[in-house]
Design an enzyme around this catalytic site. Structure first.
Site, mmCIF file in Angstrom:
data_model
loop_
_atom_site.group_PDB
_atom_site.id
_atom_site.type_symbol
_atom_site.label_atom_id
_atom_site.label_comp_id
_atom_site.label_asym_id
_atom_site.label_seq_id
_atom_site.Cartn_x
_atom_site.Cartn_y
_atom_site.Cartn_z
ATOM 1 N N HIS A 66 0.976 -1.219 0.002
ATOM 2 C CA HIS A 66 -0.139 0.067 -0.010
ATOM 3 C C HIS A 66 0.836 1.327 0.070
ATOM 4 O O HIS A 66 0.991 2.065 1.064
ATOM 5 C CB HIS A 66 -0.892 -0.101 1.229
ATOM 6 N N TYR A 67 1.621 1.388 -1.035
ATOM 7 C CA TYR A 67 1.572 0.917 -2.511
ATOM 8 C C TYR A 67 3.005 0.866 -2.515
ATOM 9 O O TYR A 67 3.869 1.590 -1.897
ATOM 10 C CB TYR A 67 1.132 2.239 -3.122
#
Length: 138
Positions: free
Chosen positions: A38-39
């Site tokens: 994430h991410y």
């Protein structure tokens, strides 16, 4: 392999009472497993975890104030506004004001201002909590 539960997330490291509510902190650690995806290449503390940080802090404060025989549940997310990302190395500070619903003693409103360690506002969150008395089977 299937699990019927999720491992609990420790979304607050410390909770302290303040004059009109609570202040909680959560250190965002780069090696926490939820940051990896994430991410990729630009890890951000997930917004839903910010909500969980507010909820856990408010729940602890309500339980401490009302005694050991209450259960506190999330009843509603009234509003959320994300203002700036929380990155590995940041410390999330949650300043949360708690007020009882004057019409329903079983409801508490939590209004939280969330900031990064540099003072930048990261989120504004309003939750409604349901407070239930637990019964003991005797």
């Amino acid at each position: 392999m299937s699990r019927s539960f999720a491992a609990p997330l420790d979304a607050v490291d410390q909770v302290q009472r303040s004059a009109d509510g609570i202040t909680a902190t959560k250190r965002i650690v780069a090696t926490d497993p939820y940051l990896e995806g994430h991410y990729p290449g630009f890890p951000i503390y997930p917004g839903v975890f910010t909500l969980e940080s507010v909820y856990q802090a408010a729940r602890q404060a309500v339980q401490a104030g009302r005694g050991p025989h209450v259960r506190v549940e999330l009843a509603a997310v009234r509003s959320v506004r994300f203002k700036a990302p929380l990155l590995p190395g940041d410390v999330l500070t949650v300043d949360c004001r708690l007020t009882d619903d004057p019409d329903d003693r079983g409801r508490v409103r939590a209004v939280a201002d969330c900031r990064r360690g540099d003072g930048t506002a990261s989120a504004k969150v309003t939750l409604e909590l349901r407070v239930l008395r637990e019964t003991t089977g005797a």
